[in-house]
Design a protein around this motif. Structure first.
Motif, PDB file in Angstrom:
ATOM      1  N   PRO B  49      -0.730  42.456  15.315  1.00  0.00           N
ATOM      2  CA  PRO B  49      -2.243  41.413  15.148  1.00  0.00           C
ATOM      3  C   PRO B  49      -1.552  40.160  13.993  1.00  0.00           C
ATOM      4  O   PRO B  49      -2.282  39.103  13.829  1.00  0.00           O
ATOM      5  CB  PRO B  49      -2.715  42.542  14.689  1.00  0.00           C
ATOM      6  N   ILE B  50      -0.667  40.883  12.378  1.00  0.00           N
ATOM      7  CA  ILE B  50      -1.192  39.601  11.970  1.00  0.00           C
ATOM      8  C   ILE B  50       0.074  38.876  12.733  1.00  0.00           C
ATOM      9  O   ILE B  50      -0.204  37.248  12.607  1.00  0.00           O
ATOM     10  CB  ILE B  50       0.431  40.228  10.846  1.00  0.00           C
ATOM     11  N   ALA B  51       0.859  38.996  13.220  1.00  0.00           N
ATOM     12  CA  ALA B  51       1.900  37.168  14.639  1.00  0.00           C
ATOM     13  C   ALA B  51       0.618  36.952  14.982  1.00  0.00           C
ATOM     14  O   ALA B  51       0.686  35.586  15.018  1.00  0.00           O
ATOM     15  CB  ALA B  51       2.919  38.488  15.441  1.00  0.00           C
ATOM     16  N   TRP B  52      -0.577  37.620  15.699  1.00  0.00           N
ATOM     17  CA  TRP B  52      -0.915  36.806  16.451  1.00  0.00           C
ATOM     18  C   TRP B  52      -1.600  35.800  15.805  1.00  0.00           C
ATOM     19  O   TRP B  52      -1.687  35.181  15.958  1.00  0.00           O
ATOM     20  CB  TRP B  52      -2.324  38.123  17.416  1.00  0.00           C
ATOM     21  N   SER B  53      -2.690  36.737  15.130  1.00  0.00           N
ATOM     22  CA  SER B  53      -3.915  35.890  13.758  1.00  0.00           C
ATOM     23  C   SER B  53      -2.497  34.601  13.403  1.00  0.00           C
ATOM     24  O   SER B  53      -3.300  32.971  13.368  1.00  0.00           O
ATOM     25  CB  SER B  53      -4.157  36.363  12.864  1.00  0.00           C
ATOM     26  N   ALA B  54      -1.200  34.750  12.896  1.00  0.00           N
ATOM     27  CA  ALA B  54      -0.781  33.519  12.039  1.00  0.00           C
ATOM     28  C   ALA B  54      -0.098  32.303  13.685  1.00  0.00           C
ATOM     29  O   ALA B  54      -1.021  31.150  12.984  1.00  0.00           O
ATOM     30  CB  ALA B  54       0.350  33.721  11.937  1.00  0.00           C
TER      31      ALA B  54
END
Lengths: 203, 220, 220
Positions: B49-54
């Motif tokens: 999820p962090i990667a998607w948001s980034a």
């Protein structure tokens, strides 16, 4: 060609130089501009010529908006600035030919104009070997050959010898006779009083 | 702190805080669905999820850049910078959680996995972006340069991704992602969506907070 | 118009010869360092050679781009075309062409010593090699001129160009290295069309983008 500046704003490093500055110059008018260092004289001329962008407000040249997308307005202006604005690695002749091609002007007159400003013998010398006075003459030659409707002069008398001053006066009178719109920045208020129809002080 | 004087901002902050506490609690207490990787495998629910948001944040930098170049409103510049800052923080987290997960999954810290590599390259471009912001010249001009660079960076994403993907065909995708999902137990899917939503809410709070500060600094 | 703008760059370079000479000598020096550093494993050098070649090309390109745009800053020569009734997109295209010519010329000069010093075989198709060099250089130049444009007014221009160019051009480095490697192993061109496509699309995407945004970024 008339020149209108409406509500112009410009700042450098978040320090405003112009805030809602407006001025209107009629076609054929000669306006002198003076003021202390840092009052934005050069900045104003650069913005009118399109070399610098404006933050807010508009500059109208003959009722057409000066904008980076709009190349037509730039054809009728020439800014004779502090710096050369030409390539030191080219000869005088090559520089003038290059810039006249950019403005879509004929190159046939290049040599005549260079002779007129007293650079006839130096046309094939690289500009980087020119002296300050010669550079000033070269800029003058550019202004003559581009023959714009609006001429922006930034300290045009700098570095000119007596002969150069006479030459400048002659060219200036010709512009006056052809009713060009002229905007001059100079420290010499005496000169401005004698040669312009009105003066503006920037603070 | 005038930002938190507004009730809506306080509510936003409250929701963000609650969701992240719940999210972290779940991830730490969850029985690892991927038994092969043990408890480290749970980092999946935070890393992805962090990667998607980034990537979403960097995409927003591009959108702000386009708006700034077309209508020249300084607001879009502040938003662009805020998205870039928060995006870079998130990208940094991607680049730290990635190797932590990669060690148990692949046996070494840095797999040249396409997504992770793309993240690294984007992160480097954005370090350059902040250098350009700082040393690029007069701030009024730099705003435009930064907008162009923000668009350039995101235009580069598909090219980087595809060239890395086919550069080392062995590293096709994430480690055993399939093991996390099964049609019988949709828990993993719900968890990852929940985690993603909480990331979006936190990052939007951060962006709004930064935009607020940036516009206060320069208008006063 | 493009012709006159390119001719101006060529004339200045013809007189001073500083761009091509400095790129050539710099390229030669890096080649020398590589040749010395890789003496430990002369047999492996053939495997590394494609990557080294593109490292040399990227490094020398930075030097060339920096000089080519410094030309415009000397005596504020850029005023001549910034204030002229010329679309700045045209100027961008002219710069891309000049940069392409200079970089290709310097490549032609240092590629022979590169092959000789690293003892590389030359039994491959020269036409394919020329195609790879052209596409790779074109891709570097398209993004390179854009980056040189946004850093033109920067205090740290010499540093910012490589910092921004290397990550942005990483797909070019990957694709061009892959192509050159396959070529050195005498694999026919049809097998790496994918990589040529990456190089081509990189050139088209950033060329178009540069053409569109250049009038927003060049000004004093």
């Amino acid at each position: 060609m008339n020149l209108d500046i409406n509500n112009l704003s410009k700042s450098f490093y978040h320090v405003p130089v112009f805030q809602s500055f407006s001025i209107s110059i009629k076609s054929g008018e000669r306006v002198g501009l003076f003021g202390p260092n840092g009052s934005g004289k050069t900045t104003l001329l650069k913005m009118i010529s399109g070399i610098m962008s404006v933050d807010k407000g508009e500059i109208l040249i003959g009722n057409i908006l000066q904008d980076s997308e709009n190349i037509k307005t730039r054809k009728s202006i020439y800014y004779l600035g502090h710096s050369l604005g030409l390539y030191p690695g080219l000869t005088g002749n090559e520089n003038i030919s290059f810039i006249s091609k950019l403005y879509g002007k004929s190159e046939l007159l290049v040599l005549d104009v260079l002779k007129k400003v007293g650079l006839g013998k130096l046309e094939n010398k690289l500009v980087k070997f020119y002296s300050q006075g010669m550079l000033q003459r070269l800029k003058l030659a550019t202004a003559i050959i581009l023959n714009p409707e609006i001429i922006l002069l930034d300290e045009p008398l700098n570095g000119l010898d007596n002969e150069g001053l006479d030459l400048f006066k002659k060219v200036y009178t010709e512009w006056e006779e052809n009713s060009k719109t002229i905007f001059v920045v100079s420290h010499d208020q005496e000169w401005l009083k004698n040669f312009t129809s009105r003066t503006i002080e920037l603070t | 702190m005038s930002f938190f004087k507004h009730r809506n901002n306080l509510i936003h902050a409250g929701i963000a805080l609650t969701l992240s506490v719940i999210n972290i609690y779940i991830i730490f207490t969850l029985d690892p669905p991927n038994l092969a990787q043990g408890v480290f495998g749970n980092i999946f629910f935070i890393h992805v999820p962090i990667a998607w948001s980034a990537f979403l944040l960097y995409f927003a930098v591009m959108v702000c850049g386009i708006f700034y170049l077309t209508n020249k409103s300084i607001k879009w510049d502040y938003r662009g910078l805020a998205f870039a800052e928060v995006g870079t923080i998130f990208m940094f987290l991607v680049l730290t959680t990635g190797p932590i997960w990669a060690k148990p999954a692949w046996g070494h810290f840095w797999p040249w996995e396409p997504r992770l590599t793309t993240s690294l390259i984007l992160f480097l471009i954005f370090l350059g972006y902040f250098m350009l912001r700082e040393f690029g010249g007069n701030p009024e001009q730099v705003s435009r340069y930064a907008a162009v660079l923000g668009i350039l960076a995101f235009l580069d994403v598909p090219l980087i991704f595809f060239s890395v993907k086919f550069w080392l065909p062995k590293m096709q995708s994430h480690p055993q992602v399939g093991q996390y999902f099964s049609s019988a137990n949709p828990m993993s899917t719900y968890l990852i969506i929940f985690s993603f939503i909480s990331m979006i809410i936190i990052s939007s709070l951060m962006v709004r907070f930064r935009t607020n500060i940036l516009s206060m600094n320069h208008t006063s | 118009m493009i012709f006159h703008l390119v001719l101006k760059d060529l004339k200045i370079e013809w007189r001073s010869k500083e761009i091509i000479t400095s790129m050539f000598i710099f390229g030669l020096s890096i080649t020398l360092i590589f040749a010395l550093a890789f003496q430990v494993a002369p047999n492996l050098i053939r495997t590394f050679a494609p990557g080294l070649l593109w490292v040399v090309i990227l490094f020398t390109s930075v030097l060339g781009l920096n000089r080519l745009f410094s030309l415009e800053k000397e005596d504020q020569a850029l005023w001549s075309w910034v204030a002229a009734p010329v679309s700045r997109g045209t100027v961008y295209i002219a710069k891309v062409i000049s940069a392409f010519i200079f970089i290709i010329m310097s490549e032609l000069l240092f590629i022979i010593p590169f092959f000789i010093f690293l003892n590389l075989p030359s039994n491959f198709s020269f036409i394919s090699f020329a195609l790879i060099l052209f596409l790779g250089t074109g891709a570097i130049v398209s993004v390179g001129c854009l980056i040189s444009g946004i850093t033109l007014q920067a205090r740290l221009r010499d540093v910012l160009i490589p910092i921004l160019l290397f990550p942005s051009a990483s797909p070019v480095a990957i694709a061009a290295t892959k192509c050159t490697g396959l070529l050195f192993n005498q694999i026919p061109l049809v097998n790496y069309l994918f990589w040529l496509l990456i190089l081509g699309s990189f050139f088209v995407i950033f060329g178009l983008f540069g053409y569109l945004v250049f009038n927003q970024i060049v000004e004093e």
